[in-house]
Design a protein around this motif. Structure first.
Motif, PDB file in Angstrom:
ATOM      1  N   SER A  26       0.561  -1.027   0.144  1.00 14.53           N
ATOM      2  CA  SER A  26       0.012   0.296  -0.139  1.00 14.53           C
ATOM      3  C   SER A  26       1.138   1.054  -0.002  1.00 14.53           C
ATOM      4  N   GLU A  63      -3.234  -0.336  -3.053  1.00 13.86           N
ATOM      5  CA  GLU A  63      -3.227  -0.915  -2.209  1.00 13.86           C
ATOM      6  C   GLU A  63      -3.813  -2.120  -3.089  1.00 13.86           C
ATOM      7  N   THR A  65      -2.922  -6.921  -2.452  1.00  9.25           N
ATOM      8  CA  THR A  65      -2.705  -7.773  -1.632  1.00  9.25           C
ATOM      9  C   THR A  65      -2.101  -9.539  -2.686  1.00  9.25           C
ATOM     10  N   ASP A  94       1.721  -5.683   5.980  1.00 12.64           N
ATOM     11  CA  ASP A  94       2.094  -4.166   5.506  1.00 12.64           C
ATOM     12  C   ASP A  94       3.432  -4.128   5.502  1.00 12.64           C
TER      13      ASP A  94
END
Length: 816
Positions: A26, A63, A65, A94
């Protein structure tokens, strides 16, 4: 069997096997000054698993994942250099990252970087065409010091025979023009009259269809100019600081177009300055005109901008654009000798203040205010009687005009952080308001129309006050929802409400568009949309009913008065309505073979309730009544192919088939002697067929001897080729009456080929660029004026446009 029993026991006990670790990438995408970059494409690739992608939000946030491990990061957006990180390690949890994209620019420290190729943005629903700073400076378009002449490098934008720009088949007033987010259109004409140093222009963005509800009124589209800002390095660049000389009629300076750019930090990391100055001095020799046959002019422009990062999340920018223009013998042509020309003087002051406030989570608040003051003066060469003959005009022009305009504009909008409900949503709300004023004085004297034997045919006098004042206020509010129900689909819905003191109550204009980029058809995007759009009304149209009227006397062959006719422009007793357009468009984009980006698009615009003047005759009175009676139709199909290669070279080719027509194409005006019934026909900028090719490429030296390779060095060839159908024009008789259907004849087809060579070289660690080339290589006639009087022995005689000419440019690009 034992493993299955253990797994079943764990489930009964409420204990699940541990989920595989994930890495969350992110962060924020910003430019070199810390301003958030929206719409940047972030791609993460891992071999052999494939790729994942996201787009930055209005606040620059993104962002993704992923699985932990090493990946390749690639970030691109049109108008910026490509950002690449081939070996980025992601750990579980993160992973915060701030990505800085640098704007495309043609300076010494940018020669070894890679330009981003054409990008298919799956989250972009608007039909957007863009020119970058590099493309503007590299493509050899005519009159390359004027940013307005760069607009036709984009399909769907044409300059008519008078040099006025038209987007998507619309009138100039049907397009909104902005500079760094603020309205820059002339309040009187609606056109882009301001000048800018083209070296300072970062991008020219033309939105021709499916534009969102936050785009200002203008059914044909919008032209958005964005300019440079300094960074943490002081930079100096200069172009054409040596004047050009001409030996015709004695040695003299005929062109001098010096441009100077200075930028840098007033306080590193916090405050930056950018100042762009240009001067354009010219002496033009007009072919086919007896001596004296030269016009001259001086235009000055300076844009100063200061950006202050009060905090990392609060950015304020102040700008001031100043223009000055002085044209001598304006309008000189083979039909208009020196005594008929006018001297024109103008100036412009455009100041603005812009504030960006970013909030945690990705929300964005934007506010701005701008004030614009314009002055225009057109004065004839004297007070001799003005006469229109079948051979052209004679005497001194009949109108002396002084015009002052003012505009005050303010806007406020807020972009919310994304939220999820059957997919992700991005909401934006905003308001925009502006007030315009006009003060004008036009001193007119009578003029005559005569026949081939100089016999009197018609005398035109003026009645009424020469002074007028007119104002108008308009405001808008809008709501936009960008909904992505799936990764491959984006639906944008918007609603806009416009109000205008001249047009009465506000009306709602819904807009809906969608973009679909399926994963199973990689590198392909389809987009479509429908919307209702309302046009702004220019002060030129609104003020005509308050201007003077005319009184004409017609003469018989014996010289006696045969009839009289009084004309006037009249406002209707009932309130006018908003001019309304409905637009539908569709496009298909795809990455083709060999890195070629292809695009096909279709657009249909239908205008109703358009403002126009209709004739109402009663005995010897003729009233032009302003009504919502005009209906427009524009239809176009475009094919485009583009490719970026060898890191920083590019070519583009396009074909456009279009039609721009209306049921009322006759433009009645106080200063025009034209009489005749209103009728349907093509607009004067209708171009059914247009082919456009441009690009630049290196001269290959691999197989040449070493000596020749050294001589050629960093040299490349730049070219521009254009063909389009000739523009339509009216024909008239000796009395000024329309002869035949309006715009029933056309100029010859337009052909233009420009070829330039540019060589880059170093002197004392500084980089220079020297360019020489030829415009209109084939010396095509390309006329822009015609004798349209059917009673003239010179009927259909055309005046040539730009003849073959040598163009030279020298640029100082800075220290390498």
């Amino acid at each position: 069997m034992r493993c299955r029993i253990v797994y079943f026991v764990l489930l009964l006990a409420g204990v699940a096997p541990a989920a595989p670790p994930t890495a969350v990438l992110s962060g924020k995408v910003v430019d070199e000054n810390g301003v958030a970059v929206a719409g940047a494409r972030i791609q993460v690739r891992r071999v052999p698993e494939g790729a994942a992608a996201a787009d930055s939000e209005p606040g620059g946030k993104f962002e993704l994942t992923l699985e932990p491990g090493e990946v390749e990061l690639r970030v691109e957006k049109t108008g910026f250099f490509l950002f690449q990180e081939p070996h980025l390690s992601l750990h579980a949890g993160d992973n915060a990252l701030t990505i800085t994209l640098n704007h495309l620019q043609d300076v010494a420290d940018s020669v070894n970087v890679t330009y981003a190729p054409p990008v298919i943005d799956p989250k972009q629903t608007t039909e957007t065409k863009e020119l970058t700073n590099v493309e503007i400076l590299e493509v050899p378009f005519p009159a390359a010091q004027d940013i307005r002449r760069a607009l036709p490098l984009l399909p769907g934008v044409v300059l008519d025979a008078a040099g006025r720009e038209h987007v998507n088949g619309g009138t100039s007033g049907q397009t909104s023009y902005t500079l760094n987010g603020f309205n820059l259109a002339d309040p009187y004409t609606g056109r882009l009259e301001a000048r800018l140093n083209i070296d300072a222009v970062q991008t020219v963005e033309v939105k021709s269809s499916r534009f969102a509800a936050d785009t200002g009124r203008g059914s044909a589209g919008s032209v958005e100019l964005k300019t440079d800002m300094g960074d943490d390095h002081w930079r100096f660049a200069a172009t054409n600081f040596f004047p050009g000389l001409d030996s015709q009629q004695g040695l003299h300076i005929n062109k001098w177009t010096p441009r100077v750019n200075v930028s840098g930090p007033l306080r590193k990391g916090r405050v930056w300055l950018d100042n762009a100055f240009e001067s354009f001095y010219h002496v033009d020799t007009i072919s086919g005109v007896p001596l004296p046959n030269q016009t001259s002019g001086l235009a000055l422009s300076n844009l100063s901008r200061v950006q202050i990062n009060l905090t990392a999340s609060n950015i304020v920018t102040a700008s001031l654009l100043v223009n000055y223009g002085d044209d001598r013998l304006h309008g000189l042509s083979f039909l208009d000798p020196v005594e008929t020309t006018v001297n024109q003087r103008s100036n412009l002051f455009h100041g603005s203040l812009h504030d960006l406030q970013f909030f945690r989570g990705g929300s964005l608040l934007e506010a701005g205010f701008a004030e614009t003051h314009g002055f225009f003066r057109s004065s004839p060469q004297g007070t001799l009687p003005f006469v229109i003959t079948p051979y052209g005009d004679r005497g001194n022009y009949f109108a002396d005009q002084t015009r002052n305009t003012r505009r005050a504009q303010g806007f406020l909008n807020f972009s919310f952080r994304k939220y999820r409900a059957f997919g992700s949503h991005q909401l934006k709300v905003g308001v925009d308001a502006e007030h315009v004023d006009l003060d004008q004085i036009t001193q007119r004297h009578e003029y005559d129309l005569v026949g081939p034997a100089r016999n009197a045919l018609r005398t035109i006098q003026f009645r009424g006050s020469p002074a007028l004042s007119k104002g108008d206020t308009n405001a808008a509010a809008y709501l936009i929802d960008r909904w992505s129900p799936a990764e491959s689909l984006l639906v944008e819905a918007g609603l806009r409400s416009d109000q205008d003191t001249a047009l009465g109550r506000g009306l709602l204009s819904p807009r809906l568009s969608a973009a679909y980029a399926p994963r199973w058809l990689r590198g392909t995007k389809a987009a479509a949309g429908y919307g209702i759009f309302y046009d702004v009304v220019t002060l030129d149209v609104l003020s005509r009913p308050y201007d003077q009227g005319t009184y004409s006397q017609f003469f018989s062959p014996s010289g006696a008065v045969s009839s009289v006719l009084a004309t006037s422009f009249v406002m209707p007793p009932n309130r006018l309505e908003f001019p309304r357009h409905q637009a539908f468009s569709f496009s298909l984009e795809r990455e083709l073979l060999f890195g070629i980006y292809g695009k096909a698009g279709y657009v249909l615009r239908r205008g109703t309730r358009q403002l126009g003047f209709t004739r109402h005759a009663l005995d010897d009175q003729l009233a032009y009544l302003l009504q919502n009676s005009r209906r427009d139709r524009y239809e176009a199909f475009e094919l485009t192919a583009r490719r970026t290669f060898a890191h920083h070279f590019e070519w583009s080719a396009s074909y456009t088939r279009s039609s721009a027509r209306s049921n009322a194409v006759v433009d009645y005006a106080v200063d025009s002697p034209l009489l005749g019934p209103q009728a349907a026909g093509p607009y004067s900028w209708d171009t059914p067929n247009r082919v456009l090719v441009w690009g630049w490429a290196p001269i290959l030296t691999g197989r040449l001897p070493h000596l020749f390779r050294r001589m050629i060095g960093e040299t490349y060839l730049a070219g521009l080729g254009e063909y389009h159908t000739g523009f339509p024009f009216n024909t008239v008789d000796e009395f000024g009456l329309l002869a035949g259907p309006p715009n029933s004849r056309r100029f010859p087809a337009y052909y233009d080929l420009n070829l330039h060579l540019e060589r880059r070289f170093h002197v004392l660690q500084y980089l220079w660029a020297w360019r020489v080339g030829v415009n209109n290589v084939t010396n095509s006639l390309n006329p822009n004026e015609v004798n349209n009087n059917i009673s003239s022995p010179q009927f259909l005689a055309f005046g040539r446009g730009q003849a073959r000419a040598v163009a030279v440019r020298l640029r100082f690009l800075g220290k390498k």
